[in-house]
Design a protein around this motif. Structure first.
Motif, mmCIF file in Angstrom:
data_model
loop_
_atom_site.group_PDB
_atom_site.id
_atom_site.type_symbol
_atom_site.label_atom_id
_atom_site.label_comp_id
_atom_site.label_asym_id
_atom_site.label_seq_id
_atom_site.Cartn_x
_atom_site.Cartn_y
_atom_site.Cartn_z
ATOM 1 N N PHE A 209 0.833 -1.170 -0.012
ATOM 2 C CA PHE A 209 0.059 -0.075 -0.095
ATOM 3 C C PHE A 209 0.886 1.301 0.140
ATOM 4 N N GLU A 210 0.213 2.179 -0.511
ATOM 5 C CA GLU A 210 1.111 3.519 -0.598
ATOM 6 C C GLU A 210 0.582 4.557 0.254
ATOM 7 N N LEU A 211 1.280 5.097 1.066
ATOM 8 C CA LEU A 211 0.886 6.231 2.142
ATOM 9 C C LEU A 211 1.232 7.564 1.533
ATOM 10 N N ASP A 212 0.587 8.389 1.004
ATOM 11 C CA ASP A 212 1.135 9.704 0.673
ATOM 12 C C ASP A 212 0.561 10.836 1.861
ATOM 13 N N THR A 213 1.551 11.770 2.247
ATOM 14 C CA THR A 213 1.304 12.418 3.119
ATOM 15 C C THR A 213 1.848 14.019 2.717
ATOM 16 N N ASN A 214 1.171 15.304 3.025
ATOM 17 C CA ASN A 214 1.522 16.514 2.721
ATOM 18 C C ASN A 214 1.790 16.959 4.042
ATOM 19 N N ALA A 215 2.873 17.758 4.120
ATOM 20 C CA ALA A 215 3.293 18.208 5.679
ATOM 21 C C ALA A 215 3.717 19.641 5.556
ATOM 22 N N ILE A 216 3.267 20.504 6.176
ATOM 23 C CA ILE A 216 3.906 22.028 6.397
ATOM 24 C C ILE A 216 4.862 21.855 7.603
ATOM 25 N N MET A 217 6.228 22.031 7.278
ATOM 26 C CA MET A 217 7.278 21.932 8.065
ATOM 27 C C MET A 217 7.849 23.279 8.473
ATOM 28 N N GLY A 218 8.018 23.387 9.846
ATOM 29 C CA GLY A 218 9.000 24.626 10.309
ATOM 30 C C GLY A 218 10.321 23.994 10.583
ATOM 31 N N ARG A 219 11.376 24.906 10.681
ATOM 32 C CA ARG A 219 12.713 24.326 10.814
ATOM 33 C C ARG A 219 13.576 25.673 11.604
ATOM 34 N N TYR B 105 10.310 20.143 11.827
ATOM 35 C CA TYR B 105 9.235 19.516 12.458
ATOM 36 C C TYR B 105 7.763 20.049 11.887
ATOM 37 N N ALA B 106 6.742 18.894 11.668
ATOM 38 C CA ALA B 106 5.640 19.263 10.986
ATOM 39 C C ALA B 106 4.607 19.907 11.743
ATOM 40 N N PHE B 107 4.289 21.094 11.418
ATOM 41 C CA PHE B 107 3.129 21.681 12.023
ATOM 42 C C PHE B 107 1.948 20.958 11.668
ATOM 43 N N ASN B 108 1.689 20.565 10.497
ATOM 44 C CA ASN B 108 0.407 20.159 10.027
ATOM 45 C C ASN B 108 0.835 18.984 8.857
ATOM 46 N N THR B 109 0.052 17.826 9.092
ATOM 47 C CA THR B 109 0.109 16.783 8.358
ATOM 48 C C THR B 109 -1.464 16.247 7.619
ATOM 49 N N SER B 110 -1.498 15.922 6.441
ATOM 50 C CA SER B 110 -2.788 15.711 5.791
ATOM 51 C C SER B 110 -2.460 14.474 4.803
ATOM 52 N N GLY B 111 -3.377 13.732 4.683
ATOM 53 C CA GLY B 111 -3.314 12.597 3.638
ATOM 54 C C GLY B 111 -3.422 11.104 4.485
ATOM 55 N N SER B 112 -3.956 10.138 3.816
ATOM 56 C CA SER B 112 -4.183 8.910 4.752
ATOM 57 C C SER B 112 -4.721 7.704 3.496
ATOM 58 N N THR B 113 -4.541 6.520 4.050
ATOM 59 C CA THR B 113 -4.975 5.326 3.230
ATOM 60 C C THR B 113 -5.642 4.255 3.805
ATOM 61 N N ASN B 114 -6.351 3.498 3.060
ATOM 62 C CA ASN B 114 -7.097 2.379 3.700
ATOM 63 C C ASN B 114 -6.315 1.238 3.600
ATOM 64 N N LEU B 115 -6.445 0.346 4.515
ATOM 65 C CA LEU B 115 -5.675 -0.891 4.281
ATOM 66 C C LEU B 115 -6.816 -1.973 4.976
ATOM 67 N N GLY B 116 -7.332 -2.929 4.077
ATOM 68 C CA GLY B 116 -8.212 -4.030 4.459
ATOM 69 C C GLY B 116 -7.376 -5.212 5.044
ATOM 70 N N PHE B 117 -7.818 -5.897 5.889
ATOM 71 C CA PHE B 117 -7.162 -7.145 6.491
ATOM 72 C C PHE B 117 -8.263 -7.914 7.044
#
Length: 200
Positions: free
Chosen positions: A132-142, A161-173
């Motif tokens: 499975f592929e997990l794609d994440t968008n993040a706003i990083m402060g440094r 450090y990530a102030f905010n993250t978004s993005g998820s995936t579904n994994l069936g099992f």
């Protein structure tokens, strides 16, 4: 009168652009990345922590030795056949200290993190897919500091450090004869890096 003021403004803006000192830079380095992955399934939530080494290549422009705009590619060490890479577009403001080769900086970046994970079935769990592929968008402060080795070369240490993250995936099992759908997402992300750069 208004036309004269507009013309004067255009001339001033143009002269400011031409007066700017623009350098190009490229940097390579490595470090350590840390992430927390949150898994939600059937009303329950569990977080797992992971970390690994990373290799990075960064390049862009430096305006008046103060404003740095760069594009960074990083590849992270992972186990098995999994793959984790990131691309980030960032801006740094370098703070000049009189007669010092050290230049602290503050920055902000937008990162795209792509995590490809393989799944392994066992006696108790069977997954719907082999990976499975997990794609994440993040706003990083440094925050970091540069050290000017000479006119062209510099060394840099940075922590982001990530102030905010978004993005998820579904994994069936399926386990114990019951099928579940889990929601997987990166909840926290931070890194520490050491780099060597060249300005030209």
């Amino acid at each position: 009168m208004k036309k004269s003021l507009v013309l004067a403004g255009i001339i001033f803006a143009s002269s400011s652009v031409y007066a700017a000192n623009i350098d190009y830079f490229v940097a390579v380095g490595g470090g350590q990345g840390y992430e927390t992955v949150k898994i939600d399934v059937a009303g329950f939530s569990k977080s797992t922590n992971d970390n690994g080494g990373a290799f990075s290549v960064d390049g862009g422009i430096l305006i008046n030795d103060t404003h740095r705009i760069g594009l960074e590619y990083s590849k992270y060490n992972t186990s098995g056949n999994s793959s984790l890479v990131s691309i980030a577009l960032g801006y740094d403001y370098r703070i000049h200290i009189k007669e010092s080769k050290f230049k602290p900086y503050l920055g902000l970046s937008y990162m795209r993190l792509v995590d490809l994970e393989n799944t392994t079935n066992n006696a108790t769990v069977t997954y719907d897919q082999s990976n499975f592929e997990l794609d994440t968008n993040a706003i990083m402060g440094r925050i970091g500091v540069d050290y000017d080795i000479n006119t062209n070369f510099y060394a840099s240490a940075m922590c982001d450090y990530a102030f905010n993250t978004s993005g998820s995936t579904n994994l069936g099992f399926t386990t114990s004869g019951t099928h579940y759908n889990a929601n997987v997402e990166v909840d926290k992300l931070n890194r520490f890096q050491l780099l060597v750069g060249y300005k030209f």
